[in-house]
Design an enzyme around this catalytic site. Structure first.
Site, mmCIF file in Angstrom:
data_model
loop_
_atom_site.group_PDB
_atom_site.id
_atom_site.type_symbol
_atom_site.label_atom_id
_atom_site.label_comp_id
_atom_site.label_asym_id
_atom_site.label_seq_id
_atom_site.Cartn_x
_atom_site.Cartn_y
_atom_site.Cartn_z
ATOM 1 N N TYR A 193 31.152 43.744 44.382
ATOM 2 C CA TYR A 193 30.969 43.175 43.285
ATOM 3 C C TYR A 193 31.199 41.340 43.400
ATOM 4 O O TYR A 193 32.082 41.101 44.327
ATOM 5 C CB TYR A 193 32.491 43.700 42.359
ATOM 6 C CG TYR A 193 32.516 43.376 41.428
ATOM 7 C CD1 TYR A 193 32.036 44.819 39.747
ATOM 8 C CD2 TYR A 193 33.604 42.858 40.955
ATOM 9 C CE1 TYR A 193 31.980 43.921 38.819
ATOM 10 C CE2 TYR A 193 33.874 42.277 39.760
ATOM 11 C CZ TYR A 193 33.107 42.997 38.962
ATOM 12 O OH TYR A 193 33.708 42.888 37.469
ATOM 13 N N GLU B 65 29.012 39.333 35.278
ATOM 14 C CA GLU B 65 29.331 40.642 36.077
ATOM 15 C C GLU B 65 27.579 40.640 37.042
ATOM 16 O O GLU B 65 27.361 41.209 35.950
ATOM 17 C CB GLU B 65 30.241 41.630 35.210
ATOM 18 C CG GLU B 65 30.264 42.159 36.370
ATOM 19 C CD GLU B 65 30.641 43.512 35.718
ATOM 20 O OE1 GLU B 65 30.465 44.342 34.964
ATOM 21 O OE2 GLU B 65 32.312 44.008 35.907
#
Ligand code: ADP
Ligand code: MG
Length: 397
Positions: A119, A207
């Protein structure tokens, strides 16, 4: 403003980020040709909506299949079948809410061989007033769960605006994610490119979930979600062109055309206020008296009769609205002008729910008189708490 995954990937690619080759399709008939232009032998068919959690989402229509908005295809024919199943259907994810979102675009891309899912995000940290890099080894579809149950697995790195992004930031992130050898260099370069994209395009959020380590050891951006600062959009016509209005709340879209600051909320009391601070205070006091605001609406300092009318139309078009509180402070504006605007708007739009009007400021007596003499069923209030109390009482009995 948000954009689709495929648009985000194109943009990040132009900054040098590694992404898969892919094609966007609007009609199922185009899917086979589009998939044929890619390498294969594995394709991923991805629903394009402005919400995450697609992989674990579900469609409302049973004919769209059980398995969510990100699916593997082993042939171009299968890619076409999947595109046909998903297009026009409603995908529900934990980010769309129960109503879901209609899928109007499909992205078909080459499948990747995944070793690890990481991530990575850049965001504006309001506490430090800096851009932060957020990283985790636990990328993939359960990052919310990771944040809730093992927050120590989510790492944050703050970037000093005086230096901007430096290679040591990238190395630190790379080591914390357990990357080795050439991957470290790739991460240093990737983060440099992402930081440049973030600052040059005035993003609020970037993101990548997941950023993958492929079985060949290289890094790749497998999903991308970008959010842009609406107040800076005027200087990015290329980003504005990516706007997909079908993804936006129709009421918010209408409001933006009239330069009204409007955000739809879930409550039952519609608010019309001038000034963002007063609008916040109005929402707070409605909650204090036991009800919930249906919207945030700042008509601005120089609200005209037209703007007030438009604001009324937008508020009354929300079927959740059971009552309206108008709370205006006449500073530069005069209360009598506002009162006339409100009356005209009510006459034009009609009124099926209770309306409380609180005016304060220049020419307030004249304004109140106009409302009192209008013959309309308007409840006058003397101050902010009086107004909130009256509208909550009128709605809740
Ligand atoms: P969402 O976050 O909305 O669920 P993603 O794009 O992250 O959608 O896809 C969900 C999962 O599907 C990813 O975590 C990854 O495991 C897999 N996936 C997505 N794109 C690809 C691809 N091109 N090749 C292989 N797997 C993929
Ligand atoms: Mg994802």
């Amino acid at each position: 403003m948000n954009i689709h995954e495929y648009q985000a990937k194109q943009l990040l690619k132009s900054y040098g980020a590694p992404v898969s080759d892919g094609r966007v399709v609007l009609k199922a008939e185009e899917a086979k040709t589009a998939a044929g232009e890619l390498d294969g032998p594995l394709w991923v068919v991805k629903a394009q909506i402005h919400a995450g959690g697609r992989g674990k989402g579900h469609f409302k229509e049973p004919e769209a299949g059980e398995k969510g908005g990100v699916r593997l295809a082993k042939s171009v024919e299968e890619a076409e079948t999947l595109a046909k199943q998903m297009l026009g259907k409603t995908l529900v994810t934990h980010q769309t809410g129960p109503a879901g979102k209609q899928v109007n675009r499909i992205y078909i891309e080459d499948g990747s061989d995944i070793e690890r899912e990481l991530y990575l995000a850049l965001l504006v940290d309001r506490v430090t007033s800096r851009i932060s890099i957020v990283a985790s080894t636990e990328g993939g579809m359960d990052i919310e769960e990771v944040a809730a149950s093992t927050p120590e697995k989510i790492l944050s790195f703050s970037i000093d605006p005086a230096t901007g992004y430096m290679p040591f930031h990238g190395r630190r992130v790379a080591f914390s994610l357990g990357l080795e050898g050439p991957q470290v260099k790739q991460m240093v370069a990737l983060l440099g490119n992402l930081y440049r994209a973030f600052t040059e395009k005035d993003m609020e959020m970037l993101e990548i979930n997941p950023l993958i380590v492929m079985t060949d050891g290289n890094l790749k951006v497998l999903d991308a979600k970008l959010g842009f600062d609406g107040n800076a959009l005027y200087r990015h016509s290329d980003i504005q062109a990516l706007r997909d209005e079908t993804e936006e709340d129709p009421k918010e879209l209408e409001a933006s055309k009239y330069d009204l600051n409007y955000i739809a909320l879930d409550g039952e009391i519609g608010c019309m206020v001038n000034g963002a601070g007063l609008a916040m205070a109005t929402m707070d006091i409605i909650k204090l008296y036991g009800a919930e605001p249906a919207n945030f609406l700042d008509v601005g300092g120089g609200a005209t009769k037209e703007k007030v009318t438009e604001a009324f139309k937008i508020i009354t078009s929300d079927k959740n609205v059971k009552g309206i509180l108008v709370n205006i402070f006449g500073g530069i504006m005069r209360c009598d002008i506002i009162a006339e605007g409100v009356i005209a708007a009510v006459k034009e739009v009609g009124l099926e729910v209770p309306l409380v009007v609180r005016l304060e400021g220049t020419n307030v007596e004249k304004g109140k008189e106009i409302i009192a003499n209008s013959g309309l069923n308007v409840i006058a209030a003397d101050n902010l708490s009086d107004g909130a109390e009256k509208i909550v009482k009128a709605v809740k009995g």
